[in-house]
Design an enzyme around this catalytic site. Structure first.
Site, PDB file in Angstrom:
ATOM      1  N   LYS A 111       0.834  -1.200   0.000  1.00  0.00           N
ATOM      2  CA  LYS A 111       0.000   0.000   0.000  1.00  0.00           C
ATOM      3  C   LYS A 111       0.871   1.254   0.000  1.00  0.00           C
ATOM      4  O   LYS A 111       0.588   2.215  -0.719  1.00  0.00           O
ATOM      5  CB  LYS A 111      -0.918  -0.014   1.223  1.00  0.00           C
ATOM      6  CG  LYS A 111      -1.725   1.254   1.447  1.00  0.00           C
ATOM      7  CD  LYS A 111      -2.740   1.066   2.551  1.00  0.00           C
ATOM      8  CE  LYS A 111      -2.134   0.941   3.928  1.00  0.00           C
ATOM      9  NZ  LYS A 111      -1.708   2.269   4.484  1.00  0.00           N
ATOM     10  N   SER A 132       5.223  11.120   9.290  1.00  0.00           N
ATOM     11  CA  SER A 132       6.104  11.150   8.123  1.00  0.00           C
ATOM     12  C   SER A 132       5.321  11.347   6.837  1.00  0.00           C
ATOM     13  O   SER A 132       5.890  11.729   5.804  1.00  0.00           O
ATOM     14  CB  SER A 132       6.914   9.857   8.042  1.00  0.00           C
ATOM     15  OG  SER A 132       6.066   8.742   7.821  1.00  0.00           O
ATOM     16  N   GLN A 133       4.005  11.089   6.884  1.00  0.00           N
ATOM     17  CA  GLN A 133       3.184  11.287   5.690  1.00  0.00           C
ATOM     18  C   GLN A 133       3.129  12.753   5.294  1.00  0.00           C
ATOM     19  O   GLN A 133       3.030  13.085   4.110  1.00  0.00           O
ATOM     20  CB  GLN A 133       1.785  10.735   5.926  1.00  0.00           C
ATOM     21  CG  GLN A 133       1.741   9.226   6.078  1.00  0.00           C
ATOM     22  CD  GLN A 133       0.400   8.712   6.526  1.00  0.00           C
ATOM     23  OE1 GLN A 133      -0.568   9.457   6.620  1.00  0.00           O
ATOM     24  NE2 GLN A 133       0.325   7.436   6.831  1.00  0.00           N
ATOM     25  N   ASP A 164       3.911   0.554  12.290  1.00  0.00           N
ATOM     26  CA  ASP A 164       2.820  -0.331  11.879  1.00  0.00           C
ATOM     27  C   ASP A 164       3.030  -1.780  12.314  1.00  0.00           C
ATOM     28  O   ASP A 164       2.127  -2.608  12.177  1.00  0.00           O
ATOM     29  CB  ASP A 164       2.624  -0.271  10.360  1.00  0.00           C
ATOM     30  CG  ASP A 164       1.937   1.008   9.926  1.00  0.00           C
ATOM     31  OD1 ASP A 164       1.326   1.674  10.777  1.00  0.00           O
ATOM     32  OD2 ASP A 164       2.018   1.359   8.730  1.00  0.00           O
ATOM     33  N   ARG A 208      -5.322  -3.034  11.239  1.00  0.00           N
ATOM     34  CA  ARG A 208      -4.210  -3.732  11.885  1.00  0.00           C
ATOM     35  C   ARG A 208      -4.608  -4.355  13.221  1.00  0.00           C
ATOM     36  O   ARG A 208      -3.977  -5.320  13.661  1.00  0.00           O
ATOM     37  CB  ARG A 208      -3.013  -2.794  12.038  1.00  0.00           C
ATOM     38  CG  ARG A 208      -2.538  -2.262  10.688  1.00  0.00           C
ATOM     39  CD  ARG A 208      -1.117  -1.820  10.671  1.00  0.00           C
ATOM     40  NE  ARG A 208      -0.789  -1.176   9.404  1.00  0.00           N
ATOM     41  CZ  ARG A 208      -0.527  -1.827   8.265  1.00  0.00           C
ATOM     42  NH1 ARG A 208      -0.550  -3.151   8.246  1.00  0.00           N
ATOM     43  NH2 ARG A 208      -0.272  -1.166   7.152  1.00  0.00           N
TER      44      ARG A 208
END
Length: 417
Positions: free
Chosen positions: A27, A154-155, A300, A376
């Protein structure tokens, strides 16, 4: 395709665990490839092996809607898509409205918006200051030097970097303080360079991107190391001493930060060996009794590792979890709540540390796992069936966000005997 809707899903894992798993495409790489490909003006040739997850599908739909006047784009619960698409729309001529799910409207975006505004972006908040939805008038943006905190998502940083080659004079990005999820920033820079950009770290806290157009090119997305983590967990928890799972189309020298899962699970009793792009997971000879790790570059993986450690009785102290509070849910609280149902008492500190010293409590009457609209959570708890015999997952359909075929793969494992 198995996509259970709202009904609890009961998972059982067989005593023998020997199978091949077909992982989804990454992704993280898919969404970056789509943004960079669009900035390259490459409408004729889409990246190959794109993820079929919700997050990537909403971006594909967004590209279709961008071509219409006064487009309204609904990103749903896709945080990556919200941040990346906001930057893209700011640099794309046209009037755009971007919104998302109720949870998305609670996830901050002010740091990114202010950075884009400093480059000349025309963005207005529709309701609450600092949060989606956004009203965007796309225009030509100026480059220059901007400074933002390195300990934000960080996005935000990746979103700015990917549009940087299209800015007049490029962009110098100064990151203040500690930098979290650096591996995701490095992934972005690697992919930008693959498409012809000149983008480099010039110091530990400074990135320079020159103004130069991206190249149009054919691009193939590798499979997802984050998705692989749940199968590492399955092997770690299995009672089968000869457990063996093969995973395909993974790169040994991957730019994906979550490829570190190999080394993490080596401490938790899983050996992994490569043959070309096929990875084989087997039982290791030893595992640690106590585990400490800094997840600042691979957040993640936290849920997967936390659940694994608890079920194996491995005490732990994990830090670098700053971003877990602003994910699809507050993942620290979600882990504490759900593992307490099974009798594990976790403690947290400073919104960035989670630990378990072995303290247990009485199990709850209802041990079904709630997923909090977080893919998740569902996938990290499912392999626990190998230890518990059966696990019930509420709202299991959330896995479509990143791994739509997850339950199909679990079903294939559960029926292999």
């Amino acid at each position: 395709m198995i996509r259970p809707q709202s009904r609890p899903y009961s998972i059982e894992v067989p005593s023998l665990l020997q199978t091949a798993v077909h992982l989804p495409a990454s992704k993280s790489i898919s969404n970056r490839a789509l943004i960079i490909n669009a900035l390259a003006g490459n409408r004729e040739m889409m990246p190959h092996n794109l993820s079929d997850c919700d997050d990537t599908n909403v971006m594909l739909k967004a590209f279709e809607q961008m071509g219409t006047p006064h487009s309204t784009i609904n990103i749903g619960a896709a945080g990556t898509a919200m941040r990346f698409t906001t930057a893209l729309l700011s640099a794309t001529k046209g009037h755009h409205f971007i919104t998302g799910s109720e949870r998305m409207k609670q996830r901050p975006i002010g740091v990114l918006v202010e950075a884009l505004r400093s480059l000349g972006a025309r963005i207005k908040y529709v309701h609450n200051e600092g949060y989606p939805p956004l009203d965007i008038e796309g225009c030509t943006l100026q480059g220059g030097t901007i400074s933002i905190s390195g300990n934000v998502s960080s996005q935000y940083i990746s979103a700015l970097l990917m549009i940087a080659p299209t800015l007049q004079d490029g962009l110098t990005l100064e990151l203040k303080g500690d930098i979290i999820s650096r591996s995701y920033i490095d992934l972005t820079l690697t992919m930008m360079r693959q498409f012809g950009a000149c983008a480099e770290w010039t110091s530990d806290h400074t990135i320079r991107v020159k103004e130069s157009p991206y190249h149009k090119m054919s691009y193939e997305v590798e499979n997802d190391w984050s998705a692989a983590s749940y199968w590492f967990e399955m092997v770690a928890l299995s009672h089968d001493s000869k457990a063996c799972i093969t995973l395909s189309h993974l790169q040994q020298q991957s730019a994906q930060g979550d490829s570190v899962v190999r080394h993490i699970f080596n401490s938790l009793g899983v050996e992994s060996t490569f043959n070309g792009t096929t990875l084989t997971l087997t039982k290791g000879k030893e595992r640690v009794a106590h585990f400490e790790y800094d997840f600042v570059n691979c957040p993640d993986l936290v849920q997967t590792v936390v659940v694994t450690c608890c079920l194996l009785g491995i005490t732990f102290r994990f830090n670098g979890l700053q971003t877990l509070k602003i994910k699809e849910t507050d993942r620290i609280e979600a882990l504490k709540n759900e593992l307490r149902k099974w009798g594990y008492v976790l403690t947290d500190k400073d919104n960035s540390i989670l630990s378990w010293d072995g303290t247990r409590c009485k199990e709850a009457a209802d041990t079904a796992i709630d997923t909090y609209e977080d893919h998740r959570m569902a996938m990290a708890f499912a392999p626990a069936a190998a230890i518990r015999g059966k696990v019930v997952i509420n709202r299991p359909e959330v896995v479509s966000k990143s791994y739509p075929h997850f339950w199909e793969e679990v079903f294939m494992v559960s029926t292999q005997e």
